[in-house]
Design an enzyme around this catalytic site. Sequence first.
Site, PDB file in Angstrom:
ATOM      1  N   HIS A  97       0.885  -1.153   0.167  1.00 30.98           N
ATOM      2  CA  HIS A  97      -0.073   0.182   0.045  1.00 30.98           C
ATOM      3  C   HIS A  97       0.983   1.157   0.083  1.00 30.98           C
ATOM      4  O   HIS A  97       0.436   2.333   0.903  1.00 30.98           O
ATOM      5  CB  HIS A  97      -0.681  -0.166   0.747  1.00 30.98           C
ATOM      6  CG  HIS A  97      -2.019  -1.069   1.353  1.00 30.98           C
ATOM      7  ND1 HIS A  97      -2.668  -1.074   0.045  1.00 30.98           N
ATOM      8  CD2 HIS A  97      -2.717  -1.592   2.372  1.00 30.98           C
ATOM      9  CE1 HIS A  97      -3.585  -2.733   0.271  1.00 30.98           C
ATOM     10  NE2 HIS A  97      -3.659  -2.899   1.489  1.00 30.98           N
ATOM     11  N   HIS A 167      -9.874   1.632   0.972  1.00 29.89           N
ATOM     12  CA  HIS A 167     -10.148   0.031   1.791  1.00 29.89           C
ATOM     13  C   HIS A 167     -11.448   0.102   2.633  1.00 29.89           C
ATOM     14  O   HIS A 167     -11.227  -0.647   3.886  1.00 29.89           O
ATOM     15  CB  HIS A 167      -8.594  -0.111   2.134  1.00 29.89           C
ATOM     16  CG  HIS A 167      -8.276  -0.439   2.617  1.00 29.89           C
ATOM     17  ND1 HIS A 167      -8.414  -2.365   3.236  1.00 29.89           N
ATOM     18  CD2 HIS A 167      -7.080  -1.760   1.950  1.00 29.89           C
ATOM     19  CE1 HIS A 167      -7.814  -3.117   3.324  1.00 29.89           C
ATOM     20  NE2 HIS A 167      -7.048  -2.637   2.929  1.00 29.89           N
ATOM     21  N   ASP A 240      -7.535 -13.242   0.521  1.00 28.29           N
ATOM     22  CA  ASP A 240      -7.148 -12.399   0.801  1.00 28.29           C
ATOM     23  C   ASP A 240      -6.447 -12.022  -1.174  1.00 28.29           C
ATOM     24  O   ASP A 240      -4.683 -11.748  -0.668  1.00 28.29           O
ATOM     25  CB  ASP A 240      -5.741 -12.142   1.674  1.00 28.29           C
ATOM     26  CG  ASP A 240      -5.029 -10.751   1.521  1.00 28.29           C
ATOM     27  OD1 ASP A 240      -5.473  -9.831   0.663  1.00 28.29           O
ATOM     28  OD2 ASP A 240      -4.463 -10.988   2.594  1.00 28.29           O
ATOM     29  N   GLU A 298     -11.527  -3.764  -2.424  1.00 23.54           N
ATOM     30  CA  GLU A 298     -10.611  -3.055  -3.347  1.00 23.54           C
ATOM     31  C   GLU A 298     -10.627  -2.865  -4.892  1.00 23.54           C
ATOM     32  O   GLU A 298      -9.554  -3.836  -5.420  1.00 23.54           O
ATOM     33  CB  GLU A 298      -9.457  -2.925  -2.353  1.00 23.54           C
ATOM     34  CG  GLU A 298      -9.496  -3.341  -1.291  1.00 23.54           C
ATOM     35  CD  GLU A 298      -7.856  -3.795  -0.042  1.00 23.54           C
ATOM     36  OE1 GLU A 298      -7.032  -3.864  -0.893  1.00 23.54           O
ATOM     37  OE2 GLU A 298      -8.396  -4.760   0.278  1.00 23.54           O
TER      38      GLU A 298
HETATM   39  C1  BGC Z   1      -4.048  -6.129   1.749  1.00 26.04           C
HETATM   40  C2  BGC Z   1      -4.205  -7.472   3.164  1.00 26.04           C
HETATM   41  C3  BGC Z   1      -3.260  -7.034   4.711  1.00 26.04           C
HETATM   42  C4  BGC Z   1      -4.522  -5.308   4.212  1.00 26.04           C
HETATM   43  C5  BGC Z   1      -3.502  -4.502   5.668  1.00 26.04           C
HETATM   44  C6  BGC Z   1      -4.978  -5.635   2.230  1.00 26.04           C
HETATM   45  O1  BGC Z   1      -5.221  -4.802   1.142  1.00 26.04           O
HETATM   46  O2  BGC Z   1      -4.772  -7.227   1.008  1.00 26.04           O
HETATM   47  O3  BGC Z   1      -3.141  -8.492   3.098  1.00 26.04           O
HETATM   48  O4  BGC Z   1      -3.682  -7.241   5.487  1.00 26.04           O
HETATM   49  O5  BGC Z   1      -4.788  -4.914   3.546  1.00 26.04           O
HETATM   50  O6  BGC Z   1      -5.121  -4.152   6.245  1.00 26.04           O
END
Ligand code: BGC
Length: 331
Positions: A97, A167, A240, A298
Amino acid sequence: MEKTFGKLADGRQARLYTIENGRLRAKVTSYGASLVSLFVDGVDVCLGCDDVSGYECNGSYLGAVVGRNANRTGGAGFELNGERVTLPANEGKNNLHSGPDSWGWRLWEMTAHTENSVTLAIHSPHGDQGFPGNADVTVTYCIENDGLTITYRGVSDRDTVFNLTNHAYFNLFGQDKPERAMDQELMVPGELFCPDDAENIPTGELRHVEGTPFDFRTFKPIGRDIGMDYEPLILQGGYDHNFVNSGKVCAVLRNPETGLTMTVTTDCPGVQVYAGNFLDNTGKGGVYYGKRTGVALETQFYPNAVNHPEWPQPFVKAGEPWQSVTRYAFE
Ligand code: BGC
């Protein structure tokens, strides 16, 4: 409507904007341009916190806008125009991110606010998070008819990456019913998903969902197959993963008891379905959000797309205005 959302540890004020039409009401804060609440017929279906202190550097990115590049970058770097772009490594040797200086943990500036919309802006200087180009980015939340539309816009003075997402975690039973989140039914029309390695980086394979726990082509409860003995579920601790979008509708979430559905449409090539496997936050009204108490959908490019030239690319040319739209519609 605008009011204070409390103070950050350093004393700066965060703001809270309410936008609405009859049936829908959303609250958005200037901190991270985060979606704090989304009320549908009086039920708040989005996880969030009561004031800005709950959001400060929250590792769950509750409702936050993530940029310039959502999701993971393998080896925390990539090539752009023959030059190496290096990002900070914040998940092992990889970048998640866009690193520790997240846009989701900064104050954005409100540039427009009407009864049903709010626009928040951020200036990201050349070299911010490692990315090239002075960039100006806005995010507009707008409630129109039966849905919330998020429009992301950006322009940079050098070639760069724009791959923004929101998110937000959803629970159509209501954010105060965390124990029901995995009973939500999900439908994902995409037929392909990205298996990841043990470091959560896509292996490069686009695997067909047929015969796997990743087959959401017809509605099923998110929790039904999440514990199956299937390598991608074991490696990532549950869902995920990125799904390859097959059309404008990338996911539909449903409360099987009330029939409320949320249809997510986007122009992005992928959607990360994250079942909140690592959630651990105190939320609105003191509700504790533990493991799998919400699902994030997302919309974005595939994870690590910057290192996969064969996949759709998030690169944007200098001076070219960029825009992306995702809509969450309720029935
Ligand atoms: C990811 C997860 C991560 C999370 C953090 C998500 O976008 O795919 O792996 O733990 O973001 O909050």
